[in-house]
Design a protein around this motif. Structure first.
Motif, PDB file in Angstrom:
ATOM      1  N   PHE A  11       6.278 -11.085 -16.067  1.00  0.00           N
ATOM      2  CA  PHE A  11       5.464  -9.881 -16.199  1.00  0.00           C
ATOM      3  C   PHE A  11       5.071  -9.375 -14.812  1.00  0.00           C
ATOM      4  N   ILE A  12       5.164  -8.056 -14.645  1.00  0.00           N
ATOM      5  CA  ILE A  12       4.680  -7.408 -13.419  1.00  0.00           C
ATOM      6  C   ILE A  12       3.622  -6.414 -13.888  1.00  0.00           C
ATOM      7  N   PRO A  13       2.377  -6.880 -14.047  1.00  0.00           N
ATOM      8  CA  PRO A  13       1.357  -6.124 -14.771  1.00  0.00           C
ATOM      9  C   PRO A  13       0.517  -5.162 -13.940  1.00  0.00           C
ATOM     10  N   GLY A  14       1.019  -4.702 -12.819  1.00  0.00           N
ATOM     11  CA  GLY A  14       0.244  -3.795 -11.989  1.00  0.00           C
ATOM     12  C   GLY A  14       0.061  -4.365 -10.589  1.00  0.00           C
ATOM     13  N   LEU A  15      -0.714  -3.666  -9.847  1.00  0.00           N
ATOM     14  CA  LEU A  15      -1.451  -2.469 -10.184  1.00  0.00           C
ATOM     15  C   LEU A  15      -0.521  -1.248 -10.221  1.00  0.00           C
ATOM     16  N   PRO A  16      -0.905  -0.186 -10.975  1.00  0.00           N
ATOM     17  CA  PRO A  16      -0.072   1.016 -11.015  1.00  0.00           C
ATOM     18  C   PRO A  16       0.088   1.631  -9.631  1.00  0.00           C
ATOM     19  N   ARG A  17       1.235   2.252  -9.403  1.00  0.00           N
ATOM     20  CA  ARG A  17       1.565   2.907  -8.137  1.00  0.00           C
ATOM     21  C   ARG A  17       1.554   1.934  -6.965  1.00  0.00           C
ATOM     22  N   CYS A  18       2.066   0.739  -7.208  1.00  0.00           N
ATOM     23  CA  CYS A  18       2.175  -0.270  -6.148  1.00  0.00           C
ATOM     24  C   CYS A  18       3.607  -0.790  -6.044  1.00  0.00           C
ATOM     25  N   ALA A  19       4.581   0.098  -6.190  1.00  0.00           N
ATOM     26  CA  ALA A  19       5.996  -0.227  -5.980  1.00  0.00           C
ATOM     27  C   ALA A  19       6.596  -1.111  -7.070  1.00  0.00           C
ATOM     28  N   THR A  20       6.049  -1.033  -8.276  1.00  0.00           N
ATOM     29  CA  THR A  20       6.608  -1.807  -9.380  1.00  0.00           C
ATOM     30  C   THR A  20       8.059  -1.431  -9.642  1.00  0.00           C
ATOM     31  N   THR A  21       8.342  -0.129  -9.678  1.00  0.00           N
ATOM     32  CA  THR A  21       9.717   0.331  -9.934  1.00  0.00           C
ATOM     33  C   THR A  21      10.672  -0.211  -8.889  1.00  0.00           C
ATOM     34  N   SER A  22      10.249  -0.172  -7.632  1.00  0.00           N
ATOM     35  CA  SER A  22      11.102  -0.672  -6.548  1.00  0.00           C
ATOM     36  C   SER A  22      11.398  -2.155  -6.733  1.00  0.00           C
ATOM     37  N   LEU A  23      10.359  -2.933  -7.029  1.00  0.00           N
ATOM     38  CA  LEU A  23      10.551  -4.370  -7.189  1.00  0.00           C
ATOM     39  C   LEU A  23      11.488  -4.671  -8.357  1.00  0.00           C
ATOM     40  N   PHE A 115       3.790 -14.233 -13.557  1.00  0.00           N
ATOM     41  CA  PHE A 115       3.209 -12.926 -13.254  1.00  0.00           C
ATOM     42  C   PHE A 115       3.357 -12.639 -11.752  1.00  0.00           C
ATOM     43  N   VAL A 116       3.971 -11.518 -11.418  1.00  0.00           N
ATOM     44  CA  VAL A 116       3.993 -11.030 -10.040  1.00  0.00           C
ATOM     45  C   VAL A 116       3.097  -9.796 -10.014  1.00  0.00           C
ATOM     46  N   ILE A 187       0.619 -12.945  -5.963  1.00  0.00           N
ATOM     47  CA  ILE A 187       0.090 -11.622  -5.605  1.00  0.00           C
ATOM     48  C   ILE A 187       0.752 -11.166  -4.309  1.00  0.00           C
ATOM     49  N   ILE A 188       1.211  -9.926  -4.292  1.00  0.00           N
ATOM     50  CA  ILE A 188       1.858  -9.376  -3.095  1.00  0.00           C
ATOM     51  C   ILE A 188       1.079  -8.156  -2.618  1.00  0.00           C
ATOM     52  N   ASP A 189       0.570  -8.217  -1.401  1.00  0.00           N
ATOM     53  CA  ASP A 189      -0.120  -7.094  -0.777  1.00  0.00           C
ATOM     54  C   ASP A 189       0.945  -6.215  -0.125  1.00  0.00           C
ATOM     55  N   ILE A 190       1.263  -5.090  -0.753  1.00  0.00           N
ATOM     56  CA  ILE A 190       2.390  -4.271  -0.275  1.00  0.00           C
ATOM     57  C   ILE A 190       2.040  -3.468   0.969  1.00  0.00           C
ATOM     58  N   GLU A 191       0.757  -3.428   1.348  1.00  0.00           N
ATOM     59  CA  GLU A 191       0.394  -2.729   2.580  1.00  0.00           C
ATOM     60  C   GLU A 191       0.512  -3.642   3.787  1.00  0.00           C
ATOM     61  N   LYS A 192       0.427  -4.942   3.575  1.00  0.00           N
ATOM     62  CA  LYS A 192       0.510  -5.882   4.686  1.00  0.00           C
ATOM     63  C   LYS A 192       1.863  -6.579   4.756  1.00  0.00           C
ATOM     64  N   SER A 193       2.714  -6.316   3.786  1.00  0.00           N
ATOM     65  CA  SER A 193       4.028  -6.957   3.787  1.00  0.00           C
ATOM     66  C   SER A 193       5.091  -5.975   3.310  1.00  0.00           C
ATOM     67  N   ASP A 194       6.269  -6.098   3.854  1.00  0.00           N
ATOM     68  CA  ASP A 194       7.408  -5.268   3.465  1.00  0.00           C
ATOM     69  C   ASP A 194       8.019  -5.864   2.206  1.00  0.00           C
ATOM     70  N   LEU A 195       8.008  -5.091   1.135  1.00  0.00           N
ATOM     71  CA  LEU A 195       8.504  -5.578  -0.148  1.00  0.00           C
ATOM     72  C   LEU A 195       9.962  -6.028  -0.062  1.00  0.00           C
ATOM     73  N   TYR A 196      10.707  -5.454   0.890  1.00  0.00           N
ATOM     74  CA  TYR A 196      12.121  -5.783   1.031  1.00  0.00           C
ATOM     75  C   TYR A 196      12.379  -6.856   2.088  1.00  0.00           C
TER      76      TYR A 196
END
Length: 307
Positions: A11-23, A115-116, A187-196
């Protein structure tokens, strides 16, 4: 549900608008991971909340059940009917974060889901969510008015709950921890880490007990919240309305690919943060309090955070 219970649940339950589609579009390239027809089926939102209003356009309200989510167990199973040998199936319903009660519903079916959870600062997340809703014809208010009405409880029957509510990590993470334990989430902080980045993807692979592979990052990211051409904006809203007519017939992998292609070739509007810069001091203080609350949670579960 046995078809899915034989697989591992991610499950990738949020938060909304945090690059879920990209992941999802990145990890979904793996043979071990199966993505459904709808990335966000939202099936496990408690039944009492499913009748809440999803969209406000200033004139009429669009019921939740018209938005293409999986309403029944059979429709949820059908969403993954194409999966065969995949080890995992993915449910990336971001509104589970606004309804932590969803975790109890998930526990009725799955014993050891993973859960991611994706996270970013509260104000930037909220404004992105606002622009996204506005671009789809689901939001008519200016940003400050929307925030004021949320604080005043004017839209308490809104399925999204609001832009403040959509920025809170604590209820979701604590619920997951209480039911499944802290080893069940990352938990992934997408502002402090590059999702890719290799660091993030390696952390996810390790969490899911998967081997490391190379990924194609030329993906649809769902990153644009506004199209520059008024006609294209109108077309996008029409496509959304068509989807509402018969989601099970119209919303499928083919139509999603066509829509993603349409979005990828459409000229995007330049970013305009004028509304964001005019947010009141009192409102910014509320967002700062949210960030402080979230940071406290991240410190509590520091071993489960990638940043």
């Amino acid at each position: 549900m046995k078809h899915l219970q034989d697989k591992k649940a991610l499950f990738i339950p949020g938060l909304p608008r945090c690059a879920t589609t990209s992941l999802v579009n990145v990890i979904g390239q793996r043979n071990e991971i199966g993505v459904g027809i709808q990335k966000e089926p939202h099936y496990f939102i408690p039944a009492k909340d499913k009748e809440k209003i999803y969209s406000f356009d200033g004139r009429k309200k669009t019921p939740f059940q018209k938005l293409g989510f999986c309403e029944t167990e059979s429709s949820y199973i059908a969403n993954y009917k194409m999966l065969v040998n995949e080890e995992y199936f993915v449910d990336a319903s971001t509104l589970y974060s606004a309804y932590p009660e969803s975790i109890k519903e998930i526990a009725k079916y799955f014993n050891a889901p993973k859960f991611v959870i994706l996270y970013r600062s509260a104000l930037s997340r909220a404004y992105s969510h606002y622009l996204f809703s506005k671009s789809r014809g689901e939001e008519y208010r200016d940003f400050q008015s929307a925030l004021n009405e949320e604080v005043e409880g004017v839209t308490s029957e809104w399925l999204l709950k609001g832009y403040f509510a959509g920025s809170r990590l604590t209820p979701l993470v604590n619920e997951i921890n209480e039911i499944f334990g802290k080893e069940s989430f990352l938990i992934i902080d997408i502002e402090k880490s590059d999702l890719y980045s290799k660091e993030v993807l390696s952390a996810i692979e390790s969490f899911l007990d998967l081997d490391s592979i190379d990924y194609d990052f030329a993906i649809y990211e769902n990153g644009s919240t506004s199209l520059s051409n008024p006609l294209l904006r109108w077309i996008r809203k029409v496509l959304k309305k068509i989807r509402q007519l018969n989601p099970e017939l119209i919303d499928n992998k083919v139509t999603r690919k066509l829509f993603n292609f349409f979005m990828s070739i459409s000229p995007k509007a330049k970013k305009n943060n004028s509304e964001l810069s005019s947010v009141s001091y009192e409102t910014k203080k509320l967002f700062k309090d949210l960030d402080d609350e979230n940071r406290e949670l991240l410190q509590k579960y520091a071993s489960r955070v990638v940043c």
